[in-house]
Motif scaffolding. Structure first.
Motif, PDB file in Angstrom:
ATOM      1  N   UNK A 137       0.802  -1.256  -0.239  1.00  0.00           N
ATOM      2  CA  UNK A 137       0.074   0.131   0.111  1.00  0.00           C
ATOM      3  C   UNK A 137       0.829   1.140   0.158  1.00  0.00           C
ATOM      4  N   UNK A 138       2.015   1.163   0.235  1.00  0.00           N
ATOM      5  CA  UNK A 138       3.075   2.413   0.027  1.00  0.00           C
ATOM      6  C   UNK A 138       2.519   3.458   1.028  1.00  0.00           C
ATOM      7  N   UNK A 145      -1.174   3.730  -8.061  1.00  0.00           N
ATOM      8  CA  UNK A 145       0.161   2.987  -8.253  1.00  0.00           C
ATOM      9  C   UNK A 145       0.953   3.164  -6.956  1.00  0.00           C
ATOM     10  N   UNK A 146       0.321   2.794  -5.628  1.00  0.00           N
ATOM     11  CA  UNK A 146       0.959   2.582  -4.394  1.00  0.00           C
ATOM     12  C   UNK A 146       2.008   1.644  -4.390  1.00  0.00           C
ATOM     13  N   UNK A 178       5.585  -0.924  -7.773  1.00  0.00           N
ATOM     14  CA  UNK A 178       4.053  -0.743  -7.786  1.00  0.00           C
ATOM     15  C   UNK A 178       3.781  -2.193  -7.138  1.00  0.00           C
ATOM     16  N   UNK A 179       2.950  -1.778  -5.936  1.00  0.00           N
ATOM     17  CA  UNK A 179       2.322  -3.053  -5.193  1.00  0.00           C
ATOM     18  C   UNK A 179       3.262  -3.838  -4.939  1.00  0.00           C
ATOM     19  N   UNK A 197      -2.963  -4.222  -6.366  1.00  0.00           N
ATOM     20  CA  UNK A 197      -3.501  -2.912  -5.215  1.00  0.00           C
ATOM     21  C   UNK A 197      -3.818  -3.634  -4.131  1.00  0.00           C
ATOM     22  N   UNK A 198      -3.696  -3.385  -2.850  1.00  0.00           N
ATOM     23  CA  UNK A 198      -4.326  -4.065  -1.764  1.00  0.00           C
ATOM     24  C   UNK A 198      -5.642  -4.062  -1.828  1.00  0.00           C
ATOM     25  N   UNK A 199      -6.701  -3.323  -2.581  1.00  0.00           N
ATOM     26  CA  UNK A 199      -7.966  -3.242  -2.454  1.00  0.00           C
ATOM     27  C   UNK A 199      -8.516  -4.541  -3.572  1.00  0.00           C
TER      28      UNK A 199
END
Length: 422
Positions: A137-138, A145-146, A178-179, A197-199
């Motif tokens: 998630x950065x 683009x976390x 990214x991720x 992405x964490x979602x």
């Protein structure tokens, strides 16, 4: 992962009862009224206590479960977390006055705002040891683009540097992160994967990024993708830098599992020129009948790769790496086959236990609002125990049925005999 770890128990002539005990991260399931904890369980299928929780330490209420357990080179225990409340923690595993194992502290570590911790790796750079952590998630989960890699002081747990290179903020054609999920290193080159992405339902990656450990800066991003069997980008998940400390005399290369590509890839590495070659596909799950390859684990002789669907662990001759040469029949676990441990019973039988669970999200049939259909199919909520040589299943522990909990991770107690994939 290290091929130099001795066989479990080889250092002691007398059997240690704790060799068949494991440390597990357990998640409370929303519809069953249970809460998260860290537990010690008995893993000897011949024991009357097989599957019993011998010790249970309640975790604080967090916005997401803890996900991975890791022992540092000097034996300190850490966990990464899938949320923002506690993305990285240190756990104090000690002994009480009766010499029984217990936990007396669970302490979240300041990550300077980095979210959704995934993998940890300890690696020396120019003679100095660092702890590297991937954060899917950065610094901001709202970014599509976390993702960051945290560099920590392994003695104090203080953050030294945050490695970040968002695709939307670097020039076209420049390397980006990214991720980041999987992480591995050899010498002064580190590789991290770009997963999802964490979602989960939003952005998916298809690359690995090379980081120069002299500067802690990304220097190359490599696409690892071929077919899209489920219509998503490939989502590289775990990665293993095959190196001489694993296989003597080996030509170094990076192995990559792709979550949604169902494939295992090899990226050759020229140690002299420090150039990575074009990726080569070694295994195609779409044609072989497997999906969702996840972890790399190994012992002195074999490399093991877990495949979440249909729930098998494939095994390969360690000495043949970086090529994948089968060393035996698949170990048939359950859906969501993921993490593993290797250990011996009191009678000397060599075993492998497989955790069958991808993520502890719920199931629609339980009216659980956290359900994601694809993920729910990869949640058996169990551990299966097998003879390491033959693959024969000797026992099973279903945590949802027995304890109304899911299982996120398994580690050998005090790290005995456990060989991780980095």
């Amino acid at each position: 992962m290290s091929a130099s770890v001795p066989e479990i128990g080889a250092e002691n002539s007398a059997y240690n009862i704790e060799q068949t005990q494991a440390l597990v991260l357990l998640s409370g399931l929303p519809t069953l009224g249970t809460t998260d904890s860290i537990a010690i369980i008995e893993m000897d299928p011949d024991s009357a206590k097989f599957g019993d929780i011998l010790y249970d330490y309640p975790l604080p209420k967090l916005d997401a479960p803890m996900h991975h357990l890791y022992y540092s080179p000097n034996g300190r225990l850490y966990a990464t977390g899938l949320g923002s409340d506690c993305s990285l923690a240190e756990i104090n595993l000690v002994r009480n006055a009766q010499a029984e194992p217990m936990i007396d502290k669970f302490e979240c570590i300041n990550t300077n705002g980095q979210n959704v911790g995934e993998d940890i790796m300890w690696h020396s750079v120019n003679g100095e040891l660092y702890m590297f952590v991937t954060f899917m998630g950065g610094s901001d989960l709202s970014q599509i683009d976390a993702g960051t890699v945290g560099v920590f002081n392994p003695q104090t747990n203080e953050i030294i540097k945050i490695i970040e290179a968002r695709q939307s903020q670097v020039a076209e054609g420049k390397p980006y992160i990214k991720f980041p999920h999987g992480i591995s290193a050899y010498g002064d080159r580190m590789v991290v994967t770009s997963s999802t992405h964490p979602a989960i339902a939003t952005e998916v990656g298809n690359t690995v990024t090379i980081i120069d450990l002299n500067t802690f800066e990304p220097i190359e991003t490599i696409v690892v993708e071929d077919a899209n069997p489920v219509g998503f980008p490939s989502s590289p998940v775990e990665v293993l830098f095959v190196r001489p400390s694993i296989v003597e005399g080996v030509k170094p290369a990076v192995l990559v599992n792709t979550l949604f590509g169902f494939e295992t890839w090899k990226i050759p590495y020229n140690e002299q020129s420090k150039v990575f070659g074009p990726p080569e596909k070694l295994y195609d799950g779409a044609t072989e009948g497997t999906a969702v390859p996840l972890e790399f684990y190994g012992n002195e002789d074999e490399l093991f790769i877990s495949h979440g669907m249909p729930g098998v662990v494939k095994r390969y001759d360690l000495k043949q790496l970086p090529n994948l040469v089968s060393s035996g029949a698949d170990i048939k676990a359950e859906s969501g086959a993921h993490h593993m441990i290797f250990y011996k019973t009191a009678t000397g039988r060599k075993l492998i236990a497989v955790q069958n669970n991808l993520l502890n999200l719920g199931d629609a049939k339980d009216d659980d609002p956290t359900d994601v259909d694809f993920i729910a199919k990869l949640n058996d909520h169990s551990l299966t125990v097998h003879d390491l040589g033959t693959g024969e299943r000797l026992g099973e522990i279903n945590f949802k049925q027995r304890y109304k909990k899911g299982i996120d991770n398994i580690e050998a107690l005090f790290g005995s005999g456990f060989t991780h994939h980095h």
